[in-house]
Write a protein that holds these residues in place. Structure first.
Motif, PDB file in Angstrom:
ATOM      1  N   ILE A  43       0.842  -1.203   0.000  1.00 34.08           N
ATOM      2  CA  ILE A  43       0.000   0.000   0.000  1.00 34.08           C
ATOM      3  C   ILE A  43       0.876   1.252   0.000  1.00 34.08           C
ATOM      4  CG2 ILE A  43      -1.719   1.290   1.308  1.00 34.08           C
ATOM      5  CD1 ILE A  43      -2.755  -1.368   2.379  1.00 34.08           C
ATOM      6  N   ALA A  44       1.946   1.238   0.798  1.00 35.22           N
ATOM      7  CA  ALA A  44       2.837   2.402   0.834  1.00 35.22           C
ATOM      8  C   ALA A  44       3.487   2.645  -0.520  1.00 35.22           C
ATOM      9  CB  ALA A  44       3.909   2.186   1.912  1.00 35.22           C
ATOM     10  N   THR A  45       3.807   1.593  -1.238  1.00 40.41           N
ATOM     11  CA  THR A  45       4.395   1.749  -2.575  1.00 40.41           C
ATOM     12  C   THR A  45       3.410   2.386  -3.544  1.00 40.41           C
ATOM     13  OG1 THR A  45       5.822  -0.165  -2.220  1.00 40.41           O
ATOM     14  CG2 THR A  45       5.453   0.515  -4.492  1.00 40.41           C
ATOM     15  N   VAL A  46       2.153   1.938  -3.506  1.00 36.33           N
ATOM     16  CA  VAL A  46       1.145   2.449  -4.435  1.00 36.33           C
ATOM     17  C   VAL A  46       0.740   3.878  -4.081  1.00 36.33           C
ATOM     18  CG1 VAL A  46      -1.200   2.108  -5.302  1.00 36.33           C
ATOM     19  CG2 VAL A  46       0.301   0.141  -4.960  1.00 36.33           C
ATOM     20  N   VAL A  47       0.576   4.169  -2.793  1.00 36.23           N
ATOM     21  CA  VAL A  47       0.112   5.497  -2.408  1.00 36.23           C
ATOM     22  C   VAL A  47       1.191   6.559  -2.650  1.00 36.23           C
ATOM     23  CG1 VAL A  47       0.854   5.587   0.014  1.00 36.23           C
ATOM     24  CG2 VAL A  47      -1.336   6.581  -0.634  1.00 36.23           C
ATOM     25  N   GLN A  48       2.451   6.155  -2.726  1.00 39.35           N
ATOM     26  CA  GLN A  48       3.521   7.095  -3.084  1.00 39.35           C
ATOM     27  C   GLN A  48       3.708   7.202  -4.593  1.00 39.35           C
ATOM     28  OE1 GLN A  48       7.204   7.052  -0.388  1.00 39.35           O
ATOM     29  NE2 GLN A  48       6.304   5.056   0.007  1.00 39.35           N
ATOM     30  N   GLY A  49       3.167   6.253  -5.345  1.00 43.33           N
ATOM     31  CA  GLY A  49       3.357   6.252  -6.798  1.00 43.33           C
ATOM     32  C   GLY A  49       4.672   5.638  -7.229  1.00 43.33           C
ATOM     33  N   LYS A  50       5.275   4.833  -6.367  1.00 40.85           N
ATOM     34  CA  LYS A  50       6.563   4.232  -6.715  1.00 40.85           C
ATOM     35  C   LYS A  50       6.442   3.121  -7.750  1.00 40.85           C
ATOM     36  CE  LYS A  50       9.604   5.171  -2.825  1.00 40.85           C
ATOM     37  NZ  LYS A  50      10.509   4.579  -1.822  1.00 40.85           N
ATOM     38  N   ASP A  51       5.223   2.671  -8.009  1.00 40.65           N
ATOM     39  CA  ASP A  51       5.032   1.646  -9.026  1.00 40.65           C
ATOM     40  C   ASP A  51       4.861   2.238 -10.422  1.00 40.65           C
ATOM     41  OD1 ASP A  51       2.664   2.843  -8.287  1.00 40.65           O
ATOM     42  OD2 ASP A  51       1.444   1.082  -8.707  1.00 40.65           O
ATOM     43  N   LYS A  52       5.006   3.558 -10.544  1.00 36.58           N
ATOM     44  CA  LYS A  52       4.878   4.221 -11.838  1.00 36.58           C
ATOM     45  C   LYS A  52       6.248   4.646 -12.345  1.00 36.58           C
ATOM     46  CE  LYS A  52       0.337   6.173 -10.707  1.00 36.58           C
ATOM     47  NZ  LYS A  52      -0.459   7.423 -10.592  1.00 36.58           N
ATOM     48  N   PRO A  53       6.443   4.642 -13.660  1.00 29.35           N
ATOM     49  CA  PRO A  53       7.728   5.114 -14.195  1.00 29.35           C
ATOM     50  C   PRO A  53       7.925   6.614 -14.065  1.00 29.35           C
ATOM     51  CG  PRO A  53       6.210   4.581 -15.980  1.00 29.35           C
ATOM     52  CD  PRO A  53       5.553   4.127 -14.713  1.00 29.35           C
ATOM     53  N   THR A  54       6.843   7.350 -13.743  1.00 32.14           N
ATOM     54  CA  THR A  54       6.921   8.810 -13.614  1.00 32.14           C
ATOM     55  C   THR A  54       7.110   9.245 -12.165  1.00 32.14           C
ATOM     56  OG1 THR A  54       4.500   8.928 -13.480  1.00 32.14           O
ATOM     57  CG2 THR A  54       5.503   9.163 -15.658  1.00 32.14           C
ATOM     58  N   TYR A  55       7.529   8.343 -11.296  1.00 26.30           N
ATOM     59  CA  TYR A  55       7.653   8.669  -9.872  1.00 26.30           C
ATOM     60  C   TYR A  55       8.712   9.735  -9.652  1.00 26.30           C
ATOM     61  CZ  TYR A  55       9.263   8.264  -5.056  1.00 26.30           C
ATOM     62  OH  TYR A  55       9.663   8.532  -3.775  1.00 26.30           O
ATOM     63  N   THR A  56       8.336  10.733  -8.848  1.00 26.60           N
ATOM     64  CA  THR A  56       9.253  11.795  -8.437  1.00 26.60           C
ATOM     65  C   THR A  56       9.077  12.008  -6.939  1.00 26.60           C
ATOM     66  OG1 THR A  56       8.918  12.844 -10.589  1.00 26.60           O
ATOM     67  CG2 THR A  56      10.012  14.144  -8.896  1.00 26.60           C
ATOM     68  N   PRO A  57      10.157  12.050  -6.164  1.00 27.03           N
ATOM     69  CA  PRO A  57      10.018  12.147  -4.704  1.00 27.03           C
ATOM     70  C   PRO A  57       9.292  13.390  -4.221  1.00 27.03           C
ATOM     71  CG  PRO A  57      12.249  11.499  -5.302  1.00 27.03           C
ATOM     72  CD  PRO A  57      11.562  11.883  -6.565  1.00 27.03           C
ATOM     73  N   ASN A  58       9.369  14.503  -4.974  1.00 28.70           N
ATOM     74  CA  ASN A  58       8.771  15.752  -4.490  1.00 28.70           C
ATOM     75  C   ASN A  58       7.377  15.990  -5.058  1.00 28.70           C
ATOM     76  OD1 ASN A  58       9.548  16.160  -7.101  1.00 28.70           O
ATOM     77  ND2 ASN A  58      10.377  18.219  -6.778  1.00 28.70           N
ATOM     78  N   ARG A  59       6.774  14.982  -5.694  1.00 31.70           N
ATOM     79  CA  ARG A  59       5.421  15.115  -6.219  1.00 31.70           C
ATOM     80  C   ARG A  59       4.551  13.998  -5.663  1.00 31.70           C
ATOM     81  NH1 ARG A  59       5.641  15.231 -12.545  1.00 31.70           N
ATOM     82  NH2 ARG A  59       3.391  15.124 -12.168  1.00 31.70           N
TER      83      ARG A  59
END
Length: 206
Positions: A43-59
């Motif tokens: 859940i933490a991975t999905v809610v941060q968007g880390k499973d997307k190729p467009t993941y950015t830490p400040n967004r």
């Protein structure tokens, strides 16, 4: 529990207007029979968007996460009685504590929420990510009109048994088999002696 479910259903839509839902997916997690820590990490991975190729830490590009059947979550070992939640009221000597078993009986949704939030980085995006997390004790939720996507948990990778532990297990199995064979032999000898005594008694009577 009925009051808790109705309360969660009423609060479920709170804060939705503050979330920009454009381009976000609605991911559904079924917590029934799942391990608490493994589910929380996904859940933490999905809610941060880390499973997307467009993941950015400040967004904040994470998807909406709907967790169902929170009351049926599982834990390993003796965590139900050994894991303790602590908090302080602010008064001298008022350190409160509650075991995981008591917390599950009181509010199972708070168990998953704490597990997920403690896996997120402590920055300004944490509150926004918390709004995207909707947890329900049962299978009822008010988001049935949304395009829901069930989330498939990855298969659990079981670590290979270490050679020393494997040898110990083999020795224990051999010992158990040997004890079973000895018991069967003793039982067989006892049966033979019993039959022999019966034959001798019959001969004496004859």
């Amino acid at each position: 529990m009925k009051m808790l479910n109705s309360f969660n259903l009423k609060r479920a839509a709170a804060g939705i207007k503050r979330i920009n839902l454009d381009g976000l997916r609605w991911r559904v997690f079924d917590a029934k029979g799942q391990i608490l820590g493994r589910l929380a990490s996904q859940i933490a991975t999905v809610v941060q968007g880390k499973d997307k190729p467009t993941y950015t830490p400040n967004r904040d590009d994470g998807d909406m996460c709907i967790v169902l059947n929170a009351k049926d979550i599982c834990v390993t070992g003796r965590k139900l009685t050994d894991k303790v939640y602590y908090w302080h009221t602010g008064y001298v000597g008022h350190l409160k504590k509650r075991t995981l078993k008591d917390q599950m009986a009181l509010d199972p949704t708070d168990v998953i929420r704490k597990a997920v939030l403690r896996m997120l980085p402590r920055n300004k995006l944490r509150d926004d990510r918390d709004r995207k997390l909707r947890i329900f004790p049962g299978s009822e939720h008010p988001f049935s009109d949304r395009p829901l996507e069930p989330y498939e948990m990855p298969p659990r990778q079981v670590r290979e048994m270490r050679p020393r532990a494997r040898r110990a297990m083999i020795r224990a199995q051999k010992k158990a088999e040997q004890q079973q064979e000895n018991a069967e032999q003793r039982q067989q000898i006892a049966d033979e002696m019993k039959n022999g005594k019966k034959i001798e008694a019959q001969e004496e009577c004859a």
